[in-house]
Write a protein that holds these residues in place. Structure first.
Motif, PDB file in Angstrom:
ATOM      1  N   THR A  73       0.849  -1.195   0.000  1.00 24.71           N
ATOM      2  CA  THR A  73       0.000   0.000   0.000  1.00 24.71           C
ATOM      3  C   THR A  73       0.885   1.246   0.000  1.00 24.71           C
ATOM      4  O   THR A  73       0.587   2.233  -0.687  1.00 24.71           O
ATOM      5  N   ALA A  74       1.985   1.193   0.777  1.00 27.27           N
ATOM      6  CA  ALA A  74       2.888   2.342   0.841  1.00 27.27           C
ATOM      7  C   ALA A  74       3.467   2.637  -0.547  1.00 27.27           C
ATOM      8  O   ALA A  74       3.546   3.797  -0.967  1.00 27.27           O
ATOM      9  N   ARG A  75       3.811   1.600  -1.268  1.00 22.93           N
ATOM     10  CA  ARG A  75       4.401   1.784  -2.602  1.00 22.93           C
ATOM     11  C   ARG A  75       3.420   2.487  -3.542  1.00 22.93           C
ATOM     12  O   ARG A  75       3.783   3.396  -4.286  1.00 22.93           O
ATOM     13  N   ARG A  76       2.151   2.050  -3.470  1.00 22.41           N
ATOM     14  CA  ARG A  76       1.141   2.681  -4.339  1.00 22.41           C
ATOM     15  C   ARG A  76       0.921   4.140  -3.939  1.00 22.41           C
ATOM     16  O   ARG A  76       0.779   5.015  -4.784  1.00 22.41           O
ATOM     17  N   ALA A  77       0.906   4.394  -2.620  1.00 23.00           N
ATOM     18  CA  ALA A  77       0.674   5.773  -2.151  1.00 23.00           C
ATOM     19  C   ALA A  77       1.832   6.679  -2.554  1.00 23.00           C
ATOM     20  O   ALA A  77       1.615   7.815  -2.995  1.00 23.00           O
ATOM     21  N   ILE A  78       3.067   6.173  -2.429  1.00 18.57           N
ATOM     22  CA  ILE A  78       4.236   6.998  -2.772  1.00 18.57           C
ATOM     23  C   ILE A  78       4.268   7.265  -4.283  1.00 18.57           C
ATOM     24  O   ILE A  78       4.672   8.349  -4.721  1.00 18.57           O
ATOM     25  N   ALA A  79       3.796   6.291  -5.070  1.00 11.43           N
ATOM     26  CA  ALA A  79       3.731   6.513  -6.520  1.00 11.43           C
ATOM     27  C   ALA A  79       2.760   7.660  -6.832  1.00 11.43           C
ATOM     28  O   ALA A  79       2.978   8.434  -7.764  1.00 11.43           O
TER      29      ALA A  79
END
Lengths: 272, 359
Positions: B240-246
């Motif tokens: 989820t963090a990866r998607r949010a940072i993207a």
């Protein structure tokens, strides 16, 4: 042939109910039950923290149901007042959302209410709100969701009853000098009690076990009985305590049904 | 009007009634043809993981799904839990499944464990991997907006400090699992969440009950809600963090000190699996390096393949986020195990925390 519905009811309703009641009086072990008879599950389910949760759930269902009925009544009254050929057309937009998946409707509403969502854009455009809309993950969002989800099933029973109020009665009240408001309060509203009672039943009962709306729109804050009960069954694997909670919810539902039956006494056989 | 409605309703109801019947028939037909049934999370296999196996074996696996580990456990622990060959539980439930004889010990001679990252093997939930093979894994980290939070976060103590700050309070998300909410405070006290007593869990929970007024949500975190500022501080996994940072590159994600969670989803073979040989063939295929690379690409969490990072495409700029960081010290992470003596306390205290959050 008459045995078929009885068998069906027995298999899908009576047997699980009897099992649930029986398990609620048994001792618990993790993911299992033992044969020790006890009232401990009820003591736990009806005391302290869980009693507060139970009370909060009753209040939640009462408020949600009242809100639904309060909003559904004018809609039903408006539709009932339309010429007959327009009534179905007016009812269709109310009912259409109900045919979509419950989860899809709730998630879509969540997107509408989220920051940067449609509701924020519309409210800002109308100068009714300024800046980011922070309503999601709050009790207000849960109540908005409940009205959105349960409104159709509150409109229909009220509409059905309003359609059956003989126009002659309201006309007679007007002839006798009652204004529109008095005619509504003394004739239409009392005669629509069965519709209101059914709408309360159809909305309050599912709200008693509601767990999706508080989770998806309310951020999971403020525990309700539906979640507490499922947590006992699944997370804690405590089937007897979960069963005792389920029986208490069922008793509350039975109480609601009895109250509503009392409120609509005298309406049997379609004769007001 | 009544008649019109009645006809419409009948038509709709007939249609609705026909749908489950059709689905049931299709499901039965599929079950008859299948020679492998997998009980798993939804959408948890890459196309290559299933289609490639079908091409190799001639068998198209049938996937039955669950939404939570506890629901999966409850089903396998009931008479309805038969007919599955493979299940994919998280580590927390593996000991209970094994203890109750719901899963089978693995025949290590039929599987190549040498391709798996050693840090993921022989962990406390399954010594010697007697019952389980890692499928993929992740961590409980902290995702935050440094600008809104106004400080760097490196530990769980920082998380609690930041969450109480004006402008951050009310925009915090924590997990709905008791152990993931109370665990951080236990770690700060130097305790282990798997051996903590009920009294210690209760005591640690008191800090969370006090902190609850700052928490806005315990529900599943949507990446978009971090990107649009609904939340500025959240506990979440690296996917989820990866998607949010993207979506919002200014966000940061850290694995907090002193300890945080490592979760591992695992393949297990269900007791009395009807197609045991096919299950081993499937697991052998899933351990192939190219299949593990495809699985990582598809689900966004790392497969357990040793040296996986070097095999991912060079154009993958955020590979660190898939793995939870550039270097992971597996000795600084802990995997939760369900303990019948304390799980009820974790759950009850969590419900009290969630109730306290409502004010």
């Amino acid at each position: 042939m008459a045995a078929v519905p009885a068998l069906w009811l027995g298999a899908v309703f009576v047997v699980p109910l009897v099992l649930t009641v029986a398990v609620s009086f048994l001792g618990s072990s993790f993911a299992g039950i033992d044969d020790r008879l006890t009232l401990d599950n009820y003591r736990q389910a009806a005391s302290g923290f869980y009693l507060a949760v139970f009370g909060r759930t009753l209040l939640f269902a009462a408020m949600g149901s009242a809100l639904c009925v309060a909003l559904a009544y004018p809609v039903a009254l408006f539709i009932a007042g339309l010429p007959e050929r327009w009534r179905l057309r007016a009812l269709v937009p109310v009912l259409i959302p109900y045919f979509a998946s419950f989860l899809i409707r709730v998630m879509a509403l969540g997107m509408v209410m989220s920051r940067g969502g449609l509701a924020e854009a519309v409210l800002n455009a109308l100068h009714l709100h300024r800046g980011a809309l922070d309503v999601l993950n709050s009790p207000a969002a849960v109540f908005i969701g409940m009205v959105y989800v349960y409104l159709p099933i509150a409109v229909v029973p009220i509409l059905v009853v309003l359609e059956r109020v003989p126009p002659a009665l309201t006309e007679a009240s007007r002839d006798l000098g009652a204004g529109p408001l008095r005619s509504f309060l003394t004739v239409t509203l009392p005669l629509s009690r069965p519709g209101i009672a059914t709408a309360v039943l159809l909305t309050a009962v599912p709200m008693m076990g509601e767990m999706i709306l508080p989770d998806l729109l309310g951020g999971g804050r403020g525990l309700l009985m539906g979640k507490a009960l499922s947590s006992q069954y699944l997370e804690a694997q405590n089937y007897p305590l979960g069963s005792a909670m389920a029986v208490l919810v069922l008793a509350a539902v039975g109480g609601i049904v009895a109250l509503l039956a009392r409120a609509t006494r005298g309406f049997d056989g379609g004769r007001p | 009007m009544t008649r019109g409605l009645s006809l419409t309703r009948r038509g709709v109801l007939s249609g609705l009634a026909a749908m489950p019947a059709t689905a049931a028939l299709t499901g039965r037909a599929a079950a008859r043809e299948a020679a492998l049934t997998i009980y798993s999370w939804p959408d948890y296999f890459a196309p290559l993981s299933l289609d490639g196996f079908r091409k190799q074996s001639g068998v198209q696996p049938v996937i039955a799904t669950y939404e939570s580990n506890d629901a999966m456990f409850a089903r396998l622990n009931s008479p309805a839990g038969t007919g599955f060959d493979i299940a994919v539980p998280s580590q927390a439930w593996v000991p209970q499944l094994a203890k109750r004889g719901l899963i089978e010990p693995l025949d290590h001679s039929r599987l190549d464990f040498s391709v798996i990252t050693p840090g993921l093997l022989n962990r406390e939930f399954d010594p010697g991997n007697a019952y389980s093979i890692p499928k993929d894994y992740g961590f409980l980290g902290i995702l935050y907006d440094p600008e809104a939070v106004g400080m760097e976060i490196a530990s769980w103590e920082d998380f609690f400090t930041a969450g109480a700050k004006p402008g951050v309070s009310g925009r915090v998300r924590m997990s709905g699992s008791g152990w993931e909410t109370i665990g951080p405070e236990l770690w700060l006290q130097g305790l282990d969440w798997n051996s903590a007593t009920n009294a210690q869990i209760e005591a640690a929970g008191q800090r969370l009950i006090g902190f609850a007024k700052h928490i806005r949500s315990f529900s599943r975190l949507q990446a978009g809600d971090m990107a649009n500022g609904t939340f500025v501080l959240a506990t979440t996994d690296q996917g989820t963090a990866r998607r949010a940072i993207a979506m919002k590159p200014g966000l940061k994600w850290v694995l907090p000190a002193p300890v945080t969670e490592l979760w591992i989803d695992n393949y297990v073979i269900v007791k009395n699996a009807p197609n045991r040989d096919m299950a081993y063939a499937f697991l052998t295929y899933q351990l192939l390096p190219e299949v593990q690379v495809a699985a990582t690409d598809y689900i966004g969490f790392p497969a357990p393949l040793e040296g996986l990072r070097g095999r991912l495409g060079a154009d993958l700029t955020d590979a660190d986020m898939i793995f939870g960081g550039s270097v992971i010290d597996f000795s600084k992470v802990s995997s939760f195990v369900v303990n019948p003596d304390t799980i009820g306390t974790y759950m009850r205290v969590q419900t009290e925390i969630q109730a306290a959050a409502a004010g």
